[in-house]
Design an enzyme around this catalytic site. Structure first.
Site, PDB file in Angstrom:
ATOM      1  N   GLY A  12      -6.992   9.291  -2.472  1.00  0.00           N
ATOM      2  CA  GLY A  12      -5.752   8.889  -3.145  1.00  0.00           C
ATOM      3  C   GLY A  12      -5.536   9.720  -4.402  1.00  0.00           C
ATOM      4  N   GLY A 116     -12.885  10.967  -4.857  1.00  0.00           N
ATOM      5  CA  GLY A 116     -13.641   9.736  -5.066  1.00  0.00           C
ATOM      6  C   GLY A 116     -14.806   9.696  -4.088  1.00  0.00           C
ATOM      7  N   THR A 139     -10.867   8.883  -9.534  1.00  0.00           N
ATOM      8  CA  THR A 139     -10.318   7.650  -8.951  1.00  0.00           C
ATOM      9  C   THR A 139      -9.837   6.729 -10.070  1.00  0.00           C
ATOM     10  OG1 THR A 139     -10.768   5.567  -7.791  1.00  0.00           O
ATOM     11  CG2 THR A 139     -12.683   6.667  -8.704  1.00  0.00           C
ATOM     12  N   ASP A 141      -9.961   3.715  -9.725  1.00  0.00           N
ATOM     13  CA  ASP A 141     -10.794   2.509  -9.588  1.00  0.00           C
ATOM     14  C   ASP A 141     -12.013   2.517 -10.516  1.00  0.00           C
ATOM     15  OD1 ASP A 141      -9.005   1.986  -7.545  1.00  0.00           O
ATOM     16  OD2 ASP A 141     -10.362   2.658  -5.965  1.00  0.00           O
ATOM     17  N   GLU A 236      -7.053  -6.608  -6.648  1.00  0.00           N
ATOM     18  CA  GLU A 236      -6.723  -6.715  -5.222  1.00  0.00           C
ATOM     19  C   GLU A 236      -7.928  -7.115  -4.368  1.00  0.00           C
ATOM     20  OE1 GLU A 236      -5.365  -2.868  -3.859  1.00  0.00           O
ATOM     21  OE2 GLU A 236      -7.223  -1.863  -4.459  1.00  0.00           O
ATOM     22  N   GLN A 288       0.325   2.382 -10.619  1.00  0.00           N
ATOM     23  CA  GLN A 288      -0.943   2.661 -11.322  1.00  0.00           C
ATOM     24  C   GLN A 288      -1.474   4.060 -11.034  1.00  0.00           C
ATOM     25  OE1 GLN A 288      -3.416  -1.338 -10.933  1.00  0.00           O
ATOM     26  NE2 GLN A 288      -1.829  -1.148  -9.395  1.00  0.00           N
ATOM     27  N   ARG A 289      -0.991   4.654  -9.956  1.00  0.00           N
ATOM     28  CA  ARG A 289      -1.491   5.987  -9.597  1.00  0.00           C
ATOM     29  C   ARG A 289      -0.551   7.100 -10.042  1.00  0.00           C
ATOM     30  NH1 ARG A 289      -3.788   5.156  -4.012  1.00  0.00           N
ATOM     31  NH2 ARG A 289      -2.563   6.958  -3.415  1.00  0.00           N
TER      32      ARG A 289
HETATM   33  O1  F6P Z   1      -8.750   4.189  -4.483  1.00  0.00           O
HETATM   34  C1  F6P Z   1      -7.530   4.228  -5.142  1.00  0.00           C
HETATM   35  C2  F6P Z   1      -6.584   3.206  -4.596  1.00  0.00           C
HETATM   36  O2  F6P Z   1      -5.382   3.269  -5.334  1.00  0.00           O
HETATM   37  C3  F6P Z   1      -7.129   1.777  -4.576  1.00  0.00           C
HETATM   38  O3  F6P Z   1      -7.109   1.168  -5.842  1.00  0.00           O
HETATM   39  C4  F6P Z   1      -6.235   1.138  -3.553  1.00  0.00           C
HETATM   40  O4  F6P Z   1      -6.872   0.065  -2.921  1.00  0.00           O
HETATM   41  C5  F6P Z   1      -5.979   2.251  -2.575  1.00  0.00           C
HETATM   42  O5  F6P Z   1      -6.262   3.463  -3.244  1.00  0.00           O
HETATM   43  C6  F6P Z   1      -4.586   2.303  -2.028  1.00  0.00           C
HETATM   44  O6  F6P Z   1      -4.516   3.297  -1.075  1.00  0.00           O
HETATM   45  P1  F6P Z   1      -3.171   3.790  -0.376  1.00  0.00           P
HETATM   46  O7  F6P Z   1      -2.643   4.923  -1.202  1.00  0.00           O
HETATM   47  O8  F6P Z   1      -3.611   4.226   0.976  1.00  0.00           O
HETATM   48  O9  F6P Z   1      -2.216   2.646  -0.349  1.00  0.00           O
END
Ligand code: F6P
Length: 362
Positions: A12, A116, A139, A141, A236, A288-289
């Site tokens: 991610g 990650g 990450t 996380d 989550e 958050q990303r």
């Molecule tokens: O590992 C990073 C993360 O954003 C996690 O916090 C979350 O569970 C997951 O990736 C979400 O992944 P995707 O981008 O596949 O929805």
């Protein structure tokens, strides 16, 4: 001797990836006069030479404040077990030989893998096949061992804390219980630290299974003391004592990892039954990303990027750059991916939260 470094970003995305890429490119070119090849879409890019292109100083100009990754990424598609459709069914092929062949064809002397746990596992497998690999821990996380922080985490925390500040004002006006669902997968770092920074009343993390009745009691006690609203942060991956995680999408043949999501609604439905208050849920999700990395993540990403080049120069392969205290150093990738770095339920940060009167569901 001129070297060629390949760099890829896997898993991610998160804020700070571009700072790492820029750090690698600038230090490789400015300090050593080396060449850098950018590999698109994680390890997938090593299956196709067309996805591997030179990165120059011009390629990285202006990318420091930009979120995402200029190289693209994917969080599925492991070359050691690559899903392909054959006669209507998905089969998994080991395409790692093709990857090694392409690395040789491109003249790559060292591969910098920014990722990650999942991406670093692949990087380690490649290094066992003789590819000189250096890892960089990424990450939101913050669940990678052997580094105090991964880059991206700090930006995610800022986003979550900002959301909590905003939820406070509306919660207070309407006398509501506001639940904020945050990411973090199986670790509660984002929930715990943003919850403390954002003044949450209840924080639910995967490391401490929660009890709905105790959450209701905490909210009711708060109301009785005159605070007619409450803020709950739910990671989550949190789950009730004796229950299981809420999964949005199960692992499948192509994307082997499960996707978590829905704990906010789960908690809302259950606390609503024992509370005479309105309950609302906000799922912060991929906000958050995204976005521009914080100062901390720009600096950390830049330090990891330049450290990766120093490691290539020193021949420190099979290792990952990491942060220990205020110092950037390195550790064997193997140690970093041994298992996940989780919140210690009896540790100092949990203790801080509980000393502040925050309820952790237990
Ligand atoms: O590992 C990073 C993360 O954003 C996690 O916090 C979350 O569970 C997951 O990736 C979400 O992944 P995707 O981008 O596949 O929805």
């Amino acid at each position: 001797m001129t070297k060629t470094i390949g760099i890829l970003t896997g898993g991610g995305d998160c804020p700070g990836l571009n700072a790492v890429i820029r750090g690698v490119v600038k230090s490789a070119i400015i300090r050593h006069g080396w060449r850098v090849i950018g590999i698109e879409d994680g390890f997938d890019g090593l299956l196709s030479l067309a996805k591997c292109k030179p990165l120059t100083l011009e390629s990285v100009r202006g990318i420091l404040p930009r979120g995402g990754t200029i190289l693209g990424t994917t969080n599925h598609g492991n070359p050691f077990s690559y899903p392909v459709e054959q006669e209507g069914a998905i089969v998994h092929l080991d395409l790692s030989e093709k990857v090694v062949e392409n690395i040789r064809a491109l003249g790559i002397d060292a591969l910098v893998a920014v990722g990650g746990e999942g991406s670093l596992k692949i990087a380690l497998e490649l290094s066992k096949k003789g590819v000189p690999v250096v890892g960089v821990p990424k990450t939101i996380d913050n669940d990678l061992r052997e580094t105090d922080f991964t880059f991206g985490y700090n930006t995610a925390l800022e986003t979550a804390t900002d959301a909590l500040d905003k939820l406070h004002t509306t919660a207070e006006s309407h006398h509501r219980v506001m639940i904020l669902e945050v990411m973090g997968r199986y670790a509660g770092w984002i929930a715990l630290e943003s919850g403390i920074a954002g003044g949450a009343d209840v924080i639910l993390i995967p490391e401490i299974p929660f009890h709905i009745d105790r959450i209701c009691d905490a909210v009711t006690r708060r109301s009785a003391r005159g605070s007619r609203f409450s803020i709950i942060v739910a990671a989550e991956g949190a789950f009730p004592e004796g229950g299981s995680r809420v999964v949005a999408k199960k692992a499948d043949e192509c994307q082997t990892i499960e996707r978590l999501g829905g704990i906010g609604q789960f908690v809302a439905q259950h606390v609503q039954k024992c509370l005479d208050m309105d309950v609302r849920v906000t799922v912060l999700g991929h906000l958050q990303r995204g976005g521009s990395p914080t100062t901390f993540d720009r600096a950390l990403g830049s330090r990891f990027g330049t450290k990766a080049v120093q490691m290539v120069a020193a021949g420190d392969f099979g290792r990952m750059a990491c942060l220990r205290g205020r110092t950037i150093t390195s550790v064997p990738i193997e140690d970093a991916i041994r298992d996940l770095k989780l919140v210690d339920p009896e540790g100092e940060i949990v203790r801080t939260a509980e000393d502040l009167g925050i309820m952790l569901g237990r």
